[in-house]
Scaffold this motif. Structure first.
Motif, PDB file in Angstrom:
ATOM      1  N   SER A  57      26.938  -9.675 -20.099  1.00  0.00           N
ATOM      2  CA  SER A  57      27.915  -8.593 -20.203  1.00  0.00           C
ATOM      3  C   SER A  57      27.659  -7.738 -21.450  1.00  0.00           C
ATOM      4  O   SER A  57      27.762  -6.506 -21.399  1.00  0.00           O
ATOM      5  CB  SER A  57      29.321  -9.186 -20.239  1.00  0.00           C
ATOM      6  OG  SER A  57      30.279  -8.193 -20.427  1.00  0.00           O
ATOM      7  N   LEU A  60      24.627  -5.550 -20.739  1.00  0.00           N
ATOM      8  CA  LEU A  60      25.006  -4.439 -19.857  1.00  0.00           C
ATOM      9  C   LEU A  60      25.824  -3.385 -20.602  1.00  0.00           C
ATOM     10  O   LEU A  60      25.710  -2.186 -20.319  1.00  0.00           O
ATOM     11  CB  LEU A  60      25.787  -4.952 -18.653  1.00  0.00           C
ATOM     12  CG  LEU A  60      24.964  -5.631 -17.573  1.00  0.00           C
ATOM     13  CD1 LEU A  60      25.873  -6.166 -16.470  1.00  0.00           C
ATOM     14  CD2 LEU A  60      23.942  -4.681 -16.990  1.00  0.00           C
ATOM     15  N   GLN A  61      26.632  -3.833 -21.547  1.00  0.00           N
ATOM     16  CA  GLN A  61      27.414  -2.887 -22.352  1.00  0.00           C
ATOM     17  C   GLN A  61      26.474  -1.954 -23.121  1.00  0.00           C
ATOM     18  O   GLN A  61      26.685  -0.747 -23.185  1.00  0.00           O
ATOM     19  CB  GLN A  61      28.309  -3.656 -23.320  1.00  0.00           C
ATOM     20  CG  GLN A  61      29.165  -2.793 -24.194  1.00  0.00           C
ATOM     21  CD  GLN A  61      30.003  -3.625 -25.154  1.00  0.00           C
ATOM     22  OE1 GLN A  61      29.741  -4.800 -25.396  1.00  0.00           O
ATOM     23  NE2 GLN A  61      31.028  -3.004 -25.705  1.00  0.00           N
ATOM     24  N   GLU A  64      24.894   0.576 -20.790  1.00  0.00           N
ATOM     25  CA  GLU A  64      25.850   1.649 -20.491  1.00  0.00           C
ATOM     26  C   GLU A  64      25.935   2.642 -21.648  1.00  0.00           C
ATOM     27  O   GLU A  64      26.090   3.845 -21.433  1.00  0.00           O
ATOM     28  CB  GLU A  64      27.233   1.075 -20.177  1.00  0.00           C
ATOM     29  CG  GLU A  64      27.301   0.336 -18.863  1.00  0.00           C
ATOM     30  CD  GLU A  64      26.988   1.228 -17.677  1.00  0.00           C
ATOM     31  OE1 GLU A  64      27.394   2.400 -17.676  1.00  0.00           O
ATOM     32  OE2 GLU A  64      26.312   0.751 -16.745  1.00  0.00           O
ATOM     33  N   GLN A  65      25.828   2.159 -22.888  1.00  0.00           N
ATOM     34  CA  GLN A  65      25.831   3.060 -24.030  1.00  0.00           C
ATOM     35  C   GLN A  65      24.606   3.973 -24.006  1.00  0.00           C
ATOM     36  O   GLN A  65      24.706   5.168 -24.303  1.00  0.00           O
ATOM     37  CB  GLN A  65      25.862   2.261 -25.334  1.00  0.00           C
ATOM     38  CG  GLN A  65      27.173   1.562 -25.582  1.00  0.00           C
ATOM     39  CD  GLN A  65      27.103   0.616 -26.772  1.00  0.00           C
ATOM     40  OE1 GLN A  65      26.041   0.341 -27.309  1.00  0.00           O
ATOM     41  NE2 GLN A  65      28.266   0.104 -27.164  1.00  0.00           N
ATOM     42  N   ARG A  67      22.940   4.793 -21.287  1.00  0.00           N
ATOM     43  CA  ARG A  67      23.111   5.708 -20.158  1.00  0.00           C
ATOM     44  C   ARG A  67      24.078   6.836 -20.486  1.00  0.00           C
ATOM     45  O   ARG A  67      23.968   7.937 -19.950  1.00  0.00           O
ATOM     46  CB  ARG A  67      23.631   4.946 -18.933  1.00  0.00           C
ATOM     47  CG  ARG A  67      22.569   4.049 -18.312  1.00  0.00           C
ATOM     48  CD  ARG A  67      23.076   3.337 -17.098  1.00  0.00           C
ATOM     49  NE  ARG A  67      23.440   4.323 -16.083  1.00  0.00           N
ATOM     50  CZ  ARG A  67      24.152   4.038 -15.015  1.00  0.00           C
ATOM     51  NH1 ARG A  67      24.593   2.813 -14.824  1.00  0.00           N
ATOM     52  NH2 ARG A  67      24.439   4.964 -14.131  1.00  0.00           N
ATOM     53  N   ALA A  68      25.015   6.584 -21.390  1.00  0.00           N
ATOM     54  CA  ALA A  68      25.993   7.610 -21.759  1.00  0.00           C
ATOM     55  C   ALA A  68      25.449   8.593 -22.802  1.00  0.00           C
ATOM     56  O   ALA A  68      26.049   9.642 -23.025  1.00  0.00           O
ATOM     57  CB  ALA A  68      27.260   6.948 -22.302  1.00  0.00           C
ATOM     58  N   SER A 144      16.429  -1.129 -17.494  1.00  0.00           N
ATOM     59  CA  SER A 144      16.843  -0.016 -16.669  1.00  0.00           C
ATOM     60  C   SER A 144      15.949   1.188 -16.982  1.00  0.00           C
ATOM     61  O   SER A 144      15.316   1.241 -18.032  1.00  0.00           O
ATOM     62  CB  SER A 144      18.309   0.336 -16.952  1.00  0.00           C
ATOM     63  OG  SER A 144      18.735   1.403 -16.135  1.00  0.00           O
ATOM     64  N   ARG A 146      15.759   5.489 -17.220  1.00  0.00           N
ATOM     65  CA  ARG A 146      16.646   6.608 -17.495  1.00  0.00           C
ATOM     66  C   ARG A 146      15.874   7.918 -17.387  1.00  0.00           C
ATOM     67  O   ARG A 146      14.802   8.056 -17.959  1.00  0.00           O
ATOM     68  CB  ARG A 146      17.229   6.440 -18.901  1.00  0.00           C
ATOM     69  CG  ARG A 146      17.993   7.600 -19.465  1.00  0.00           C
ATOM     70  CD  ARG A 146      19.404   7.671 -18.899  1.00  0.00           C
ATOM     71  NE  ARG A 146      19.973   8.981 -19.068  1.00  0.00           N
ATOM     72  CZ  ARG A 146      20.644   9.397 -20.115  1.00  0.00           C
ATOM     73  NH1 ARG A 146      20.869   8.595 -21.117  1.00  0.00           N
ATOM     74  NH2 ARG A 146      21.117  10.618 -20.154  1.00  0.00           N
TER      75      ARG A 146
END
Length: 150
Positions: A57, A60-61, A64-65, A67-68, A144, A146
């Motif tokens: 988790s 993944l956090q 996500e950062q 990706r943002a 991932s 991007r």
């Protein structure tokens, strides 16, 4: 009136021998030990799974950062916040039930690699390293890709 008459040697068949009692105690002891060991092993695996899921988790956090983060090549001037310097090594507490001093810490290492410049594509890899108390160091890795903002 009826009288029960014992056959000769029948009185020897009425009880258990010492060897039979010892073997039954041995079988019962092995059964109890196996049951307790099975319970302890399943408890250990459940706790390890909770740690691993919490570390996943956290990884993944961080994904996500990334990706943002803004990466807009169409803007003037072009904006690219998806760089290694913007995502330093962080240490966080795993999201587990804890009290007092039994908190478990995990460290996130983020690696951003340019895969292609035309078309623009970056690979983001996050390694979450954590320690299971008394058992060693483990890591969860999430990868991932991007592309720039559209």
């Amino acid at each position: 009136m009826r009288v029960n008459v014992l056959q000769p040697g029948a009185d020897r068949q009425m009880g258990h021998t010492l060897m039979e009692v010892l073997v039954s105690i041995l079988i019962m002891t092995m059964t109890v030990v196996a049951t307790v060991n099975g319970y302890l092993l399943s408890s250990y695996r459940a706790e390890w799974s909770a740690h691993s899921l919490a570390a996943h988790s956290l990884a993944l956090q961080r994904i996500e950062q990334v990706r943002a983060a803004k990466w807009d090549q169409a803007a003037y001037p072009a904006v690219d916040q998806v760089v290694q310097a913007n995502f330093p090594v962080t240490t966080n507490v795993l999201d587990l039930p804890s009290s007092g001093t039994n908190m478990v810490y995990a460290t996130n290492y983020t690696t951003i690699t340019t895969v292609s410049t035309n078309p623009p594509l970056k690979m983001v890899r996050v390694d979450c390293v954590w320690q299971f108390p008394g058992r060693g160091v483990y890591s969860n890795t999430v990868v991932s890709y991007r592309a720039p903002d559209q």
